[in-house]
Design a protein around this motif. Structure first.
Motif, PDB file in Angstrom:
ATOM      1  N   PRO A 129      18.928   6.364  48.229  1.00  0.00           N
ATOM      2  CA  PRO A 129      19.041   4.828  47.997  1.00  0.00           C
ATOM      3  C   PRO A 129      19.140   4.020  46.595  1.00  0.00           C
ATOM      4  O   PRO A 129      20.203   3.192  46.025  1.00  0.00           O
ATOM      5  N   ALA A 130      18.830   5.333  45.802  1.00  0.00           N
ATOM      6  CA  ALA A 130      18.652   4.727  44.398  1.00  0.00           C
ATOM      7  C   ALA A 130      20.400   4.049  43.534  1.00  0.00           C
ATOM      8  O   ALA A 130      20.321   4.238  42.743  1.00  0.00           O
ATOM      9  N   VAL A 131      21.440   5.214  44.633  1.00  0.00           N
ATOM     10  CA  VAL A 131      22.644   4.735  43.772  1.00  0.00           C
ATOM     11  C   VAL A 131      22.819   3.559  43.659  1.00  0.00           C
ATOM     12  O   VAL A 131      23.992   2.969  43.414  1.00  0.00           O
ATOM     13  N   HIS A 132      21.903   2.310  45.142  1.00  0.00           N
ATOM     14  CA  HIS A 132      22.687   1.743  44.827  1.00  0.00           C
ATOM     15  C   HIS A 132      22.369   0.313  44.380  1.00  0.00           C
ATOM     16  O   HIS A 132      22.102  -1.301  43.555  1.00  0.00           O
ATOM     17  N   LEU A 133      21.741   1.102  42.874  1.00  0.00           N
ATOM     18  CA  LEU A 133      20.024   0.122  42.008  1.00  0.00           C
ATOM     19  C   LEU A 133      21.400  -1.009  41.656  1.00  0.00           C
ATOM     20  O   LEU A 133      20.877  -1.555  41.333  1.00  0.00           O
ATOM     21  N   ARG A 134      22.462  -0.160  40.615  1.00  0.00           N
ATOM     22  CA  ARG A 134      22.754  -0.753  39.625  1.00  0.00           C
ATOM     23  C   ARG A 134      23.846  -2.132  40.804  1.00  0.00           C
ATOM     24  O   ARG A 134      23.633  -3.456  40.108  1.00  0.00           O
ATOM     25  N   SER A 135      24.340  -1.762  41.556  1.00  0.00           N
ATOM     26  CA  SER A 135      24.628  -2.726  42.316  1.00  0.00           C
ATOM     27  C   SER A 135      24.306  -4.311  43.283  1.00  0.00           C
ATOM     28  O   SER A 135      24.761  -4.804  42.938  1.00  0.00           O
ATOM     29  N   ALA A 136      22.635  -3.812  43.158  1.00  0.00           N
ATOM     30  CA  ALA A 136      22.117  -4.602  43.720  1.00  0.00           C
ATOM     31  C   ALA A 136      21.485  -5.452  42.699  1.00  0.00           C
ATOM     32  O   ALA A 136      21.634  -6.614  42.641  1.00  0.00           O
ATOM     33  N   TRP A 137      21.069  -4.959  41.511  1.00  0.00           N
ATOM     34  CA  TRP A 137      20.508  -5.880  40.577  1.00  0.00           C
ATOM     35  C   TRP A 137      21.398  -6.737  40.046  1.00  0.00           C
ATOM     36  O   TRP A 137      21.207  -7.696  39.613  1.00  0.00           O
ATOM     37  N   THR A 138      23.196  -6.167  39.838  1.00  0.00           N
ATOM     38  CA  THR A 138      23.819  -6.625  39.000  1.00  0.00           C
ATOM     39  C   THR A 138      24.204  -7.935  40.214  1.00  0.00           C
ATOM     40  O   THR A 138      23.873  -9.580  39.681  1.00  0.00           O
ATOM     41  N   MET A 139      24.171  -8.241  41.269  1.00  0.00           N
ATOM     42  CA  MET A 139      24.345  -9.321  42.234  1.00  0.00           C
ATOM     43  C   MET A 139      23.162  -9.889  42.231  1.00  0.00           C
ATOM     44  O   MET A 139      23.072 -11.354  42.362  1.00  0.00           O
ATOM     45  N   ALA A 140      21.812 -10.007  42.470  1.00  0.00           N
ATOM     46  CA  ALA A 140      20.818 -10.950  41.690  1.00  0.00           C
ATOM     47  C   ALA A 140      20.793 -11.057  41.136  1.00  0.00           C
ATOM     48  O   ALA A 140      20.313 -11.864  40.994  1.00  0.00           O
ATOM     49  N   LEU A 141      20.896 -10.963  39.776  1.00  0.00           N
ATOM     50  CA  LEU A 141      20.948 -11.279  38.389  1.00  0.00           C
ATOM     51  C   LEU A 141      21.839 -12.545  38.650  1.00  0.00           C
ATOM     52  O   LEU A 141      21.265 -13.503  37.158  1.00  0.00           O
ATOM     53  N   VAL A 142      22.838 -12.274  38.693  1.00  0.00           N
ATOM     54  CA  VAL A 142      24.369 -13.530  38.749  1.00  0.00           C
ATOM     55  C   VAL A 142      23.644 -14.167  39.445  1.00  0.00           C
ATOM     56  O   VAL A 142      23.654 -15.631  39.487  1.00  0.00           O
ATOM     57  N   SER A 143      23.504 -13.824  40.946  1.00  0.00           N
ATOM     58  CA  SER A 143      23.075 -15.310  42.007  1.00  0.00           C
ATOM     59  C   SER A 143      22.152 -15.734  40.946  1.00  0.00           C
ATOM     60  O   SER A 143      21.591 -17.317  41.627  1.00  0.00           O
ATOM     61  N   ALA A 144      20.682 -15.316  40.288  1.00  0.00           N
ATOM     62  CA  ALA A 144      19.477 -15.844  39.980  1.00  0.00           C
ATOM     63  C   ALA A 144      20.317 -17.254  39.170  1.00  0.00           C
ATOM     64  O   ALA A 144      20.339 -17.904  38.484  1.00  0.00           O
ATOM     65  N   ALA A 145      20.937 -16.292  37.728  1.00  0.00           N
ATOM     66  CA  ALA A 145      21.769 -16.916  37.367  1.00  0.00           C
ATOM     67  C   ALA A 145      22.920 -18.316  37.827  1.00  0.00           C
ATOM     68  O   ALA A 145      22.519 -19.480  36.937  1.00  0.00           O
ATOM     69  N   VAL A 146      23.516 -17.881  38.292  1.00  0.00           N
ATOM     70  CA  VAL A 146      24.620 -19.031  39.266  1.00  0.00           C
ATOM     71  C   VAL A 146      23.631 -20.002  39.676  1.00  0.00           C
ATOM     72  O   VAL A 146      23.786 -21.581  39.495  1.00  0.00           O
ATOM     73  N   GLY A 147      22.549 -19.666  39.770  1.00  0.00           N
ATOM     74  CA  GLY A 147      20.996 -20.957  40.739  1.00  0.00           C
ATOM     75  C   GLY A 147      20.609 -21.436  39.571  1.00  0.00           C
ATOM     76  O   GLY A 147      20.465 -22.444  39.697  1.00  0.00           O
ATOM     77  N   PHE A 148      20.541 -20.771  38.360  1.00  0.00           N
ATOM     78  CA  PHE A 148      20.221 -21.673  37.132  1.00  0.00           C
ATOM     79  C   PHE A 148      21.316 -22.510  36.947  1.00  0.00           C
ATOM     80  O   PHE A 148      20.954 -23.727  36.835  1.00  0.00           O
ATOM     81  N   LEU A 149      22.031 -21.791  36.703  1.00  0.00           N
ATOM     82  CA  LEU A 149      23.838 -23.144  36.364  1.00  0.00           C
ATOM     83  C   LEU A 149      23.559 -24.432  37.333  1.00  0.00           C
ATOM     84  O   LEU A 149      23.704 -25.583  37.010  1.00  0.00           O
TER      85      LEU A 149
END
Lengths: 257, 334
Positions: A229-249
């Protein structure tokens, strides 16, 4: 310290379940219910928190290797003793938030029972569905690779008790070579669907439990192409942080408007 | 039971004996005992159809935690946005209080779900980047501390206690709190996405957008229910409900086999009910009844209910997904 591994060979297994019994006895594991499954002679059904070796009983309408009897109506009975794979990139080990799951000097994956707090994250992170939480105890358990025995220079209990050497134990290089040699030998003898099950080509990496299988891994409930499962860490975290940033904007825009 | 011979069985036995004598071989597949299906292990059926993966052991506390953590994290982001805009000081303070109360509920839920609750402190025994749960536990711990500071400093500033100092502390605590809050809000999607459960893992790109929209929408809806019917919460309500509508539509229209637990069974009905409440229902209420306070409050309540239900739907979907080896085989054989 040698880096050890199991090699389990269904063509030698007689389905006696001595490995299951030896594992339970040596490790002091509680029983997990006496129920009839109706699935061949397998009433154990799966690996679990209190079952660290599990003998599979496959009933298939196929010929067993060079078998010539009942050619028009083939049938075969295949036994295989399943166990924790002790992955190189272990999902449970990566997921464990407490550091309870560690890599030992034998390269195996070990759950420290005095550290585990039963969060249950390893349970959903194992691509082989091995580790589980014991309901009455609350902690997660799985095969220890007989860490205590290996520490004392002894062979794991299951391999020691196997009467037909269906469960072999040795260095990982030796086991990988023996698996290859045995598959070649079996194919020569007419077991055309014999192959080595090895996750080395996947993100799981080399495993410390190798298997020879007859036919597709699916029939053994082995994932055909497991992923750590850890191979998906980077893509999942990237998506999470991008979503959070868009949400804040969006929030800033809503309040500044 | 009668011990008399069954004539049908007797004639069949005679036939078998006759055939065996004549040909030295008996054809036919034999008899299946009544009411017992002949078990077969095959690539199509897997190992007698038994689950390959283990089911998630998480209980009702975990989806509630996802909800509370989302509300808490999003509330700090709302507080900071309100502070930057500088127009809604009362809403900002209310959002901070919501963040604090929700943050204090979170560890209670998480500890209750542990197999060994007395060992909860082991969560902070190590920090592991590769474990989303470890990152989440540390985030929650740090976040709670920062939010306590933010609430105390903001209240002190409003009470006129060393306003220059407490005002500065409030700014710093709110910026740090919002940063940690945004991680708290979104990491739960990573927690589910980075597992072996097919329905979670295959939605690892969709889940963060859903959880972020759902968390921000819930915090905003809660503020509306507390009386902050300002234009900003209305606009946020529109956007998150529109997004939730798109999330639901994409799950339905893509119709992937791996998403079946989100469309069928208990988890499917929960996902659809929750998605409909938070998506189209809340959106239509805002469009047609958005001018009246009652309409907006109803939209907010629908969104909150929908967000809570979908969190449960995702856990139940994970359980259903873990029980279906077929879906996993199909995915891995693609």
């Amino acid at each position: 310290m040698s880096v050890s591994a199991f090699l389990t060979d269904p063509t030698l297994c007689i389905g006696c379940k001595a490995c299951e019994v030896a594992c339970k006895e040596w490790n002091g594991l509680p029983q997990d219910g006496l129920e009839w499954s109706g699935f061949s002679y397998d009433n154990t059904r799966r690996l679990g928190a209190s079952t660290w070796r599990h003998v599979l009983f496959l009933e298939q309408p196929r010929a067993l290797g060079p078998q010539i009897a009942a050619a028009e109506d083939p049938f075969r009975w295949v036994f295989l003793s399943d166990v924790c794979k002790h992955c190189e990139n272990a999902g449970c080990l990566d997921a464990c938030p407490t550091g309870a799951i560690v890599r030992t000097e034998f390269d195996s994956v070990f759950v420290q029972p005095d550290v585990c707090n039963g969060c249950g994250y390893c349970v959903v992170s194992c691509p082989f569905g091995v580790i589980d939480r014991r309901p009455d105890d609350g902690r997660a358990f799985k095969c220890t690779f007989c860490y205590d025995r290996q520490k004392a220079g002894l062979v794991p209990a299951c391999a020691k008790t196997c009467p037909t050497e269906s469960i072999k134990f040795g260095t990982i290089e030796e086991m990988e070579q023996r698996a290859e040699a045995r598959v070649a030998e079996l194919r020569e003898r007419g077991y055309s669907d014999a192959h080595a099950y090895n996750a080395a080509d996947t993100s799981v990496g080399r495993t410390h439990a190798l298997f020879i299988l007859l036919g597709e891994p699916e029939a053994y409930n082995f994932p055909p192409a497991p992923d750590a499962p850890a191979v998906h860490l980077r893509s999942a975290w990237t998506m999470a942080l991008v979503s959070a940033a868009v949400g804040f904007l969006i929030l800033c825009l809503a309040f500044l408007r | 039971m009668s011990r008399e011979a069954n004539p049908r069985s007797e004639s069949r036995l005679d036939a078998i004996r006759e055939e065996a004598t004549r040909t030295g071989h008996v054809a036919g597949s034999g008899l299946a005992a009544s009411a017992s299906p002949t078990p077969s292990s095959s690539p199509a059926a897997g190992y007698y159809g038994l689950p390959l993966l283990k089911a998630p052991v998480w209980t009702w506390e975990v989806p509630l935690y996802f909800f509370a953590g989302g509300v808490s994290g999003a509330s700090t982001a709302i507080a900071l946005a309100a502070r930057i805009a500088g127009r809604a000081p009362d809403l900002e303070l209310a959002a901070l209080w919501i963040a604090l109360i929700a943050a204090l509920i979170c560890p209670v839920l998480l500890i209750a779900d542990l197999g060994r609750p007395s060992r909860f402190l082991n969560m902070l025994r190590v920090f592991k980047r590769q474990s989303p749960m470890s990152v989440g536990a540390w985030t929650l711990a740090g976040f709670t501390g920062v939010v306590i500071v933010a609430v105390v400093a903001d209240e002190a500033m409003r009470a006129g206690l060393a306003p220059a100092f407490t005002g500065g502390v409030t700014w710093a605590a709110e910026i740090l709190g919002a940063a940690l809050g945004l991680v708290l809000l979104s990491y739960t999607a990573v927690l589910l996405g980075v597992t072996a459960i097919p329905v979670w893992s295959e939605n690892r790109r969709l889940l963060p957008t859903h959880f972020v929209a759902s968390g921000i929408g819930s915090a905003s809806a809660l503020l509306e229910l507390f009386g902050f019917l300002v234009p900003a919460t209305q606009m946020v309500g529109f956007i998150v409900s529109a997004w939730e509508t798109l999330v639901g539509a994409s799950i339905e229209l893509r119709a992937r086999a791996v998403d079946e637990p989100l469309r069928r069974g208990r988890s499917g009905w929960a996902a659809r009910a929750g998605g409909t409440l938070a998506g189209p229902v809340a959106l239509l209420l805002r469009i047609f009844e958005g001018s009246s306070p009652g309409g907006r409050e109803l939209a907010a309540a629908c969104f909150l209910a929908g967000a809570l239900i979908t969190r449960y739907a995702w856990l139940w979907a994970g359980r259903a997904s873990s029980a279906n080896p077929r879906a996993l085989f199909d995915l891995q054989r693609q």
